[in-house]
Enzyme design. Sequence first.
Site, PDB file in Angstrom:
ATOM      1  N   GLN A  78       0.819  -1.096   0.095  1.00  0.00           N
ATOM      2  CA  GLN A  78      -0.008   0.094   0.071  1.00  0.00           C
ATOM      3  C   GLN A  78       0.768   1.272  -0.195  1.00  0.00           C
ATOM      4  OE1 GLN A  78      -3.481  -0.072   2.370  1.00  0.00           O
ATOM      5  NE2 GLN A  78      -4.203   2.029   1.618  1.00  0.00           N
ATOM      6  N   PHE A  79       1.396   2.014  -1.085  1.00  0.00           N
ATOM      7  CA  PHE A  79       1.889   2.583  -1.300  1.00  0.00           C
ATOM      8  C   PHE A  79       1.471   4.314  -0.418  1.00  0.00           C
ATOM      9  CE2 PHE A  79      -0.909   3.523  -4.948  1.00  0.00           C
ATOM     10  CZ  PHE A  79      -0.934   4.803  -5.188  1.00  0.00           C
ATOM     11  N   THR A  80       0.085   4.260  -0.361  1.00  0.00           N
ATOM     12  CA  THR A  80      -0.507   5.141   0.182  1.00  0.00           C
ATOM     13  C   THR A  80      -0.393   5.597   1.520  1.00  0.00           C
ATOM     14  OG1 THR A  80      -2.574   4.211   0.617  1.00  0.00           O
ATOM     15  CG2 THR A  80      -2.615   5.406  -1.555  1.00  0.00           C
TER      16      THR A  80
END
Length: 150
Positions: A78-80
Amino acid sequence: MRVVIQRVTEASVRVDSEIIGQIKKGLMVLVGIENEDCLDDAEWLSKKICNLRIFDDEDEVMNKSLIDVDGDILAISQFTLHAKTKKGNRPSYIAAAKPEVSIPLYENFVACLEKVSGKKVETGMFGAEMEVSLTNDGPVTIVMDTKNKE
């Protein structure tokens, strides 16, 4: 590396309406990777996650680890988690590592989790549009960042 760890009674991830990863009792781990992250971070984090005493013992005190309760792990990239929100209303993801850095490190992280836990780790699909479902147990949610490990 930054993670959000949730103690769950069940969790699953779908891609194109198909379940590709699913667990019962255990931990759902969202994983964000930055360019500066390395294999040492993945190893440290996997040991910490598997040994966190966040499961109840016989006296209903959080005194047992994932290993103690023979729990499962669902790890989702999850890059966010590295969103910068200081300016304006649109988050910036400039701190998140590009796929050529994050994919191998994510795969190493999953391998480290498997080695420490002694179990296969369920995963999502890197870069895919995923639907994640879970039942948070407690609720227990913990955020960890390897930048704060010392």
